[in-house]
Each structure stands twice: as C-alpha cells, then as structure tokens.
Design an enzyme around this catalytic site. Structure first.
Site, PDB file in Angstrom:
ATOM      1  CG  LEU A  55      -1.656   3.647  -8.565  1.00 40.03           C
ATOM      2  CD1 LEU A  55      -0.917   3.790  -9.902  1.00 40.03           C
ATOM      3  CD2 LEU A  55      -1.131   2.439  -7.812  1.00 40.03           C
ATOM      4  CG  ASP A  56       0.279   6.400  -1.917  1.00 44.58           C
ATOM      5  OD1 ASP A  56      -0.942   6.420  -1.660  1.00 44.58           O
ATOM      6  OD2 ASP A  56       1.114   5.815  -1.199  1.00 44.58           O
ATOM      7  CB  THR A  57       0.828  12.054  -5.160  1.00 38.23           C
ATOM      8  OG1 THR A  57      -0.505  12.452  -4.815  1.00 38.23           O
ATOM      9  CG2 THR A  57       1.446  13.099  -6.078  1.00 38.23           C
ATOM     10  CB  THR A  59       2.641   5.020  -6.428  1.00 37.23           C
ATOM     11  OG1 THR A  59       2.914   4.986  -5.026  1.00 37.23           O
ATOM     12  CG2 THR A  59       2.789   3.618  -7.001  1.00 37.23           C
ATOM     13  NE  ARG A 158       4.441   5.851   1.389  1.00 34.58           N
ATOM     14  CZ  ARG A 158       3.899   7.072   1.416  1.00 34.58           C
ATOM     15  NH1 ARG A 158       2.765   7.299   0.759  1.00 34.58           N
ATOM     16  NH2 ARG A 158       4.488   8.045   2.079  1.00 34.58           N
TER      17      ARG A 158
END
Length: 218
Positions: A55-57, A59, A158
């Site tokens: 997961l992105d930072t 998110t 995104r």
C-alpha cells in the site's frame, strides 16, 4: 508509538489496518515504518509476519501479512492468479458524471531528474484494469468513489482516477495537487477477501478513517 489495529487473524495470516502516512519499509531519509512493528505483530508466533502486497505510504486500510513462508508462497500465487478481491474508497477532487464503469488503461513507469519517477498511461505498458462505482457526492464538489482493481499496478487507482474523471484523488501531490483540506492522498483500502482451499476465506474490513468522515464520506 503507532497502534496497528488487527482486522483478521489466524494461524497463517493477519490483516492489519495500516495507518495513513506509515510506509511499509523504512524510507531512505529514515523515520517510522511498518517494518518497525513486525516484531510486535508476532503475537506469540516464532516468526515475524511479512507483508504480502503493498500500500502506498498515504493509503490507509487493509494489508495482508503472511505468518510463515508456505503461506506467503500461497498468498503470492493467489495474487498472481487474481483470486484476491480488494476494495478501495477514494475521494475524487471533482464531480464524477457516470454512476459506474471500468477503466482499462495500460500503465508504464517513467523517471526524470526533475520530477522523479511516476506512472503514466502508455499503450505498451502493463495491462491495468479498475472497476469503479460512484458512492456519494460530497460538499465542495468532491465525490466518494469505490474502486475494485482487477490488476495491482503501482499507483494504478491514482492514475486511472485522474485519466477517467479528469480529476485526481483529493490531495494527490503527484497526479493532482496538494489540498489544504487534507494531509494526504485520500485513498483507503476498505476490504480484502482471499479465498482458501479447505479453509475459511481471509476477510478484512477496515472502518472509514476520521479524515474521510470529516469530509462527509460516512
């Protein structure tokens, strides 16, 4: 100390609710990361659990961890076979005209000294498919959208949101703009389901974060 809520637990897996702003691995510049918490997430087991996906930072939400190497191998195979279903909620920084749809745009990674790396839509990129449903129109022209990615490319939701809707996710500094109303890119991994042969499904559901609630997404 950051608290890591546990959403699902059994002998081979954990699903945690990753806080927004916490990277999975320690950044180059240093600072806190999920990797700092893996020892405490042993919860009596000999091995520390290992994240199965990313997961992105920014998110928040459901992240699956494997508690042993055999489980990790099986879980990785399930992601490869696309049998894992993931649901995200995102706040789009503008109106969304349709009620639902599918975004099918191949993605490729590019890098430049000026801007660093990012993902772009490219015909020769990797196939990337996201299904979406409009959930709620919010104040200030914002829209709550549910995303169900069929593939798992970096920054997929995104980039797809920005191209499909003409507006990025709220607060996205790479594919849109930072926004004074929020402190992060507004994307939340709300649910994950992994079927297992001979065992109950792994099911994780993460409650709506406070910053989503503050914008009326509840």
């Amino acid at each position: 100390m950051t608290h890591i809520p546990i959403l699902f637990e059994d002998g081979e897996s954990l699903v945690i609710n990753k806080p927004a702003g916490l990277p999975i691995e320690t950044p180059r510049k240093g600072g806190p990361a999920l990797s700092d918490h893996l020892e405490e997430l042993k919860l009596g087991f000999q091995r520390a659990p290992v994240p199965v996906h990313r997961l992105d930072t920014d998110t928040s939400g459901c992240l699956l961890l494997a508690r042993n190497p055999k489980a990790l191998k099986r879980f990785n195979a399930a992601f490869e076979a696309k049998t894992v279903s993931k649901t995200y909620l995102g706040i789009v920084a503008g109106p969304v005209e349709e009620d639902e749809g599918t975004i099918d745009l191949a993605l490729s990674k590019i890098s430049s000294e000026a801007k660093g790396w990012r993902m772009i839509v490219a015909k020769k990129g990797k196939p990337s498919v996201t299904h979406w449903t409009k959930r709620k129109e919010l104040q200030g022209g914002l829209t709550l959208v549910e995303f169900r990615p069929e593939t798992g490319r970096t920054h997929q939701i995104r980039v797809h949101a920005e191209h499909a809707f003409g507006n990025s996710l709220l607060g996205d500094p790479v594919y849109g703009n930072k926004d004074s109303r929020v402190r992060r890119t507004m994307l939340h991994a709300s649910a994950i389901v992994m079927p297992r042969e001979g065992k109950p499904d792994i099911i994780g559901e993460a409650p709506l974060p406070a910053d989503f609630e503050a914008l009326g997404a509840g």
